[in-house]
Design a protein around this motif. Sequence first.
Motif, PDB file in Angstrom:
ATOM      1  N   PHE A   1     -18.153   2.239  -3.574  1.00 51.52           N
ATOM      2  CA  PHE A   1     -19.176   1.374  -4.156  1.00 51.52           C
ATOM      3  C   PHE A   1     -18.964  -0.098  -3.757  1.00 51.52           C
ATOM      4  O   PHE A   1     -19.913  -0.838  -3.537  1.00 51.52           O
ATOM      5  CB  PHE A   1     -19.163   1.494  -5.688  1.00 51.52           C
ATOM      6  CG  PHE A   1     -19.973   2.637  -6.210  1.00 51.52           C
ATOM      7  CD1 PHE A   1     -21.338   2.712  -5.980  1.00 51.52           C
ATOM      8  CD2 PHE A   1     -19.375   3.654  -6.945  1.00 51.52           C
ATOM      9  CE1 PHE A   1     -22.090   3.771  -6.464  1.00 51.52           C
ATOM     10  CE2 PHE A   1     -20.116   4.715  -7.437  1.00 51.52           C
ATOM     11  CZ  PHE A   1     -21.477   4.776  -7.192  1.00 51.52           C
ATOM     12  N   GLU A   2     -17.717  -0.495  -3.658  1.00 48.68           N
ATOM     13  CA  GLU A   2     -17.416  -1.904  -3.354  1.00 48.68           C
ATOM     14  C   GLU A   2     -17.568  -2.250  -1.884  1.00 48.68           C
ATOM     15  O   GLU A   2     -17.949  -3.369  -1.543  1.00 48.68           O
ATOM     16  CB  GLU A   2     -15.973  -2.216  -3.798  1.00 48.68           C
ATOM     17  CG  GLU A   2     -15.785  -2.266  -5.307  1.00 48.68           C
ATOM     18  CD  GLU A   2     -14.374  -2.646  -5.676  1.00 48.68           C
ATOM     19  OE1 GLU A   2     -13.698  -3.295  -4.844  1.00 48.68           O
ATOM     20  OE2 GLU A   2     -13.921  -2.291  -6.777  1.00 48.68           O
ATOM     21  N   HIS A   3     -17.269  -1.305  -0.995  1.00 54.24           N
ATOM     22  CA  HIS A   3     -17.159  -1.655   0.420  1.00 54.24           C
ATOM     23  C   HIS A   3     -18.260  -1.072   1.305  1.00 54.24           C
ATOM     24  O   HIS A   3     -18.381  -1.466   2.466  1.00 54.24           O
ATOM     25  CB  HIS A   3     -15.800  -1.210   0.967  1.00 54.24           C
ATOM     26  CG  HIS A   3     -14.653  -1.987   0.379  1.00 54.24           C
ATOM     27  ND1 HIS A   3     -14.055  -1.633  -0.820  1.00 54.24           N
ATOM     28  CD2 HIS A   3     -14.014  -3.100   0.811  1.00 54.24           C
ATOM     29  CE1 HIS A   3     -13.087  -2.492  -1.088  1.00 54.24           C
ATOM     30  NE2 HIS A   3     -13.045  -3.391  -0.127  1.00 54.24           N
TER      31      HIS A   3
ATOM     32  N   ASN B   1     -10.747   6.594  -7.483  1.00 52.51           N
ATOM     33  CA  ASN B   1     -10.501   5.353  -6.752  1.00 52.51           C
ATOM     34  C   ASN B   1     -11.224   5.331  -5.410  1.00 52.51           C
ATOM     35  O   ASN B   1     -11.657   4.266  -4.958  1.00 52.51           O
ATOM     36  CB  ASN B   1      -9.003   5.152  -6.554  1.00 52.51           C
ATOM     37  CG  ASN B   1      -8.300   4.757  -7.837  1.00 52.51           C
ATOM     38  OD1 ASN B   1      -8.924   4.250  -8.769  1.00 52.51           O
ATOM     39  ND2 ASN B   1      -7.002   4.986  -7.909  1.00 52.51           N
ATOM     40  N   VAL B   2     -11.360   6.491  -4.788  1.00 52.58           N
ATOM     41  CA  VAL B   2     -12.157   6.564  -3.549  1.00 52.58           C
ATOM     42  C   VAL B   2     -13.601   6.193  -3.848  1.00 52.58           C
ATOM     43  O   VAL B   2     -14.233   5.429  -3.109  1.00 52.58           O
ATOM     44  CB  VAL B   2     -12.080   7.970  -2.925  1.00 52.58           C
ATOM     45  CG1 VAL B   2     -13.081   8.105  -1.768  1.00 52.58           C
ATOM     46  CG2 VAL B   2     -10.669   8.255  -2.406  1.00 52.58           C
TER      47      VAL B   2
ATOM     48  N   SER C   1      -5.881  -3.475   6.022  1.00 48.06           N
ATOM     49  CA  SER C   1      -5.559  -4.112   4.753  1.00 48.06           C
ATOM     50  C   SER C   1      -4.886  -3.095   3.839  1.00 48.06           C
ATOM     51  O   SER C   1      -4.988  -1.879   4.045  1.00 48.06           O
ATOM     52  CB  SER C   1      -6.817  -4.646   4.083  1.00 48.06           C
ATOM     53  OG  SER C   1      -7.646  -3.564   3.647  1.00 48.06           O
ATOM     54  N   ALA C   2      -4.208  -3.592   2.802  1.00 47.24           N
ATOM     55  CA  ALA C   2      -3.574  -2.700   1.839  1.00 47.24           C
ATOM     56  C   ALA C   2      -4.610  -1.790   1.176  1.00 47.24           C
ATOM     57  O   ALA C   2      -4.373  -0.596   0.975  1.00 47.24           O
ATOM     58  CB  ALA C   2      -2.829  -3.515   0.779  1.00 47.24           C
ATOM     59  N   CYS C   3      -5.773  -2.342   0.872  1.00 48.71           N
ATOM     60  CA  CYS C   3      -6.837  -1.546   0.235  1.00 48.71           C
ATOM     61  C   CYS C   3      -7.306  -0.418   1.145  1.00 48.71           C
ATOM     62  O   CYS C   3      -7.575   0.691   0.682  1.00 48.71           O
ATOM     63  CB  CYS C   3      -8.013  -2.435  -0.144  1.00 48.71           C
ATOM     64  SG  CYS C   3      -7.702  -3.514  -1.556  1.00 48.71           S
ATOM     65  N   GLU C   4      -7.408  -0.696   2.441  1.00 46.10           N
ATOM     66  CA  GLU C   4      -7.847   0.333   3.394  1.00 46.10           C
ATOM     67  C   GLU C   4      -6.818   1.459   3.489  1.00 46.10           C
ATOM     68  O   GLU C   4      -7.191   2.642   3.549  1.00 46.10           O
ATOM     69  CB  GLU C   4      -8.064  -0.293   4.775  1.00 46.10           C
ATOM     70  CG  GLU C   4      -9.309  -1.159   4.871  1.00 46.10           C
ATOM     71  CD  GLU C   4      -9.413  -1.857   6.217  1.00 46.10           C
ATOM     72  OE1 GLU C   4     -10.516  -1.871   6.792  1.00 46.10           O
ATOM     73  OE2 GLU C   4      -8.380  -2.388   6.699  1.00 46.10           O
TER      74      GLU C   4
ATOM     75  N   PRO D   1       0.779  -1.243   0.000  1.00 50.41           N
ATOM     76  CA  PRO D   1       0.000   0.000   0.000  1.00 50.41           C
ATOM     77  C   PRO D   1       0.809   1.291   0.000  1.00 50.41           C
ATOM     78  O   PRO D   1       0.234   2.373  -0.117  1.00 50.41           O
ATOM     79  CB  PRO D   1      -0.762  -0.104   1.322  1.00 50.41           C
ATOM     80  CG  PRO D   1       0.203  -0.791   2.242  1.00 50.41           C
ATOM     81  CD  PRO D   1       0.899  -1.816   1.365  1.00 50.41           C
ATOM     82  N   TRP D   2       2.162   1.217   0.120  1.00 50.31           N
ATOM     83  CA  TRP D   2       2.876   2.458   0.389  1.00 50.31           C
ATOM     84  C   TRP D   2       3.225   3.262  -0.848  1.00 50.31           C
ATOM     85  O   TRP D   2       3.615   4.425  -0.731  1.00 50.31           O
ATOM     86  CB  TRP D   2       4.110   2.171   1.244  1.00 50.31           C
ATOM     87  CG  TRP D   2       3.722   1.619   2.582  1.00 50.31           C
ATOM     88  CD1 TRP D   2       3.990   0.386   3.078  1.00 50.31           C
ATOM     89  CD2 TRP D   2       2.928   2.278   3.571  1.00 50.31           C
ATOM     90  NE1 TRP D   2       3.424   0.235   4.327  1.00 50.31           N
ATOM     91  CE2 TRP D   2       2.762   1.382   4.652  1.00 50.31           C
ATOM     92  CE3 TRP D   2       2.323   3.533   3.660  1.00 50.31           C
ATOM     93  CZ2 TRP D   2       2.044   1.699   5.801  1.00 50.31           C
ATOM     94  CZ3 TRP D   2       1.603   3.853   4.789  1.00 50.31           C
ATOM     95  CH2 TRP D   2       1.469   2.950   5.844  1.00 50.31           C
ATOM     96  N   PHE D   3       3.082   2.670  -2.047  1.00 49.28           N
ATOM     97  CA  PHE D   3       3.279   3.484  -3.244  1.00 49.28           C
ATOM     98  C   PHE D   3       2.230   4.591  -3.285  1.00 49.28           C
ATOM     99  O   PHE D   3       2.542   5.766  -3.450  1.00 49.28           O
ATOM    100  CB  PHE D   3       3.208   2.613  -4.500  1.00 49.28           C
ATOM    101  CG  PHE D   3       3.353   3.396  -5.780  1.00 49.28           C
ATOM    102  CD1 PHE D   3       4.543   4.023  -6.085  1.00 49.28           C
ATOM    103  CD2 PHE D   3       2.296   3.509  -6.673  1.00 49.28           C
ATOM    104  CE1 PHE D   3       4.690   4.758  -7.266  1.00 49.28           C
ATOM    105  CE2 PHE D   3       2.427   4.230  -7.848  1.00 49.28           C
ATOM    106  CZ  PHE D   3       3.627   4.858  -8.147  1.00 49.28           C
ATOM    107  N   SER D   4       0.963   4.226  -3.118  1.00 50.07           N
ATOM    108  CA  SER D   4      -0.107   5.226  -3.034  1.00 50.07           C
ATOM    109  C   SER D   4      -0.192   5.816  -1.634  1.00 50.07           C
ATOM    110  O   SER D   4      -0.489   7.004  -1.460  1.00 50.07           O
ATOM    111  CB  SER D   4      -1.448   4.599  -3.409  1.00 50.07           C
ATOM    112  OG  SER D   4      -1.437   4.124  -4.740  1.00 50.07           O
ATOM    113  N   GLY D   5       0.065   4.979  -0.633  1.00 47.10           N
ATOM    114  CA  GLY D   5      -0.047   5.432   0.756  1.00 47.10           C
ATOM    115  C   GLY D   5       0.917   6.541   1.106  1.00 47.10           C
ATOM    116  O   GLY D   5       0.677   7.328   2.027  1.00 47.10           O
ATOM    117  N   GLY D   6       2.014   6.633   0.359  1.00 46.63           N
ATOM    118  CA  GLY D   6       2.970   7.704   0.606  1.00 46.63           C
ATOM    119  C   GLY D   6       2.400   9.089   0.392  1.00 46.63           C
ATOM    120  O   GLY D   6       2.984  10.086   0.856  1.00 46.63           O
ATOM    121  N   ALA D   7       1.269   9.195  -0.290  1.00 51.33           N
ATOM    122  CA  ALA D   7       0.626  10.498  -0.493  1.00 51.33           C
ATOM    123  C   ALA D   7       0.263  11.153   0.831  1.00 51.33           C
ATOM    124  O   ALA D   7       0.134  12.383   0.906  1.00 51.33           O
ATOM    125  CB  ALA D   7      -0.624  10.336  -1.352  1.00 51.33           C
ATOM    126  N   MET D   8       0.097  10.357   1.873  1.00 50.73           N
ATOM    127  CA  MET D   8      -0.192  10.933   3.189  1.00 50.73           C
ATOM    128  C   MET D   8       0.924  11.869   3.633  1.00 50.73           C
ATOM    129  O   MET D   8       0.673  12.873   4.317  1.00 50.73           O
ATOM    130  CB  MET D   8      -0.392   9.824   4.220  1.00 50.73           C
ATOM    131  CG  MET D   8      -1.639   8.985   4.000  1.00 50.73           C
ATOM    132  SD  MET D   8      -1.925   7.793   5.340  1.00 50.73           S
ATOM    133  CE  MET D   8      -0.651   6.569   5.005  1.00 50.73           C
TER     134      MET D   8
END
Length: 351
Positions: free
Chosen positions: A346-348, A340-341, A277-280, A206-213
């Motif tokens: 919609f999925e969760h 993506n949000v 989870s990575a998705c979260e 998750p940290w490729f996208s998660g790094g945006a934090m």
Amino acid sequence: MPNFSEIQACCRELPDDSRYFPTDVFQLLDKQKLLQLSLPKKFRPQDNFPVFKALFETGKASLSVGRIYEGHINGLKLIEDFGSAVQKDFYFGEAKKGKLFSVWNTEMSSQAVKAEKKNNSVHLQGAKIFCSGGLEIDYALITATMRGGKQLLIIHLKEYPQLNEDWSLWKPMGMKNSVSCRIDFTGLKVSLGMLLGNPESYEQEPWFSGGAMRFAAVQLGGAEAVILAVIEHLKKLNRSQDPYQQQRMGIMAVKIQSGKLWLEHAQKLYENFEDYSACEIVNFANMMRSSILEISESVLHLAERSVGVQGFMEDHPLEQVYRDLKVYLKQPGPDLALQNVGSYTFEHYSI
């Protein structure tokens, strides 16, 4: 405890020069152990200070400094996640000494960095752009296309005096002190020991996208600096009792406070990532960056309304931080992040 007032004072002395690296500021960050705060416990010289608080405060002091600092934190995170035991011992030891790290991924497709193994070395060809920190960085983590995918390499920049900073693409409106120049690696030969992780490790979630934090935390610090410049301006003009100014200031204050709640949750997630989870994690990062982008753009708009044309004069407290934040908000993929949000929702989410 870091003294961010001292850091802010040092940042105020920086010339607004696109070729001036803020050496004095990073010496101060090292002195206050902020360059080491994200290291694993055995390498840290003191108890940990919240990473997102440090990113926020550094961004408030200077967005250019915050950009380089965020890259340093990113580089150490990648080494922690993908480095061998030998690499971790060496590079974390270097970080403990105050050495600077950065991550350079951006490139033009026509000049994309390629790497080829030949015997016991790796030969590079191509260039990176927007290399924040330039050759003042000690260890640059770059991506290169190799057989098998996109590979991370750690370049010991001080060992290659033939490298040059190319300023032809770095003539920015703001963020000048991030000295984000172009660097051509063509002809460099590096050892196999400089390969970090496996092909495609860099884009692993998750940290490729998660790094945006991390960059969102720096941006929010800049947004608070904008508010402080507006307050300084209005108080100097004895306009802090104006009801319209109070209303605008109220809106800005609410927005900044909501952004700080995102930072608090980001810190909890960062410290307890195994509970998610990575998705979260990716979804949270996409929400956080989207929210802080909206907060920052709104604060800039309200600040402009509050101060008017005076805020666009050189040497006004608002002028530089306004320009810097405008530029730093231009992070890649904002529309995709929000899409993506929506897809995740919609999925969760269920009735």
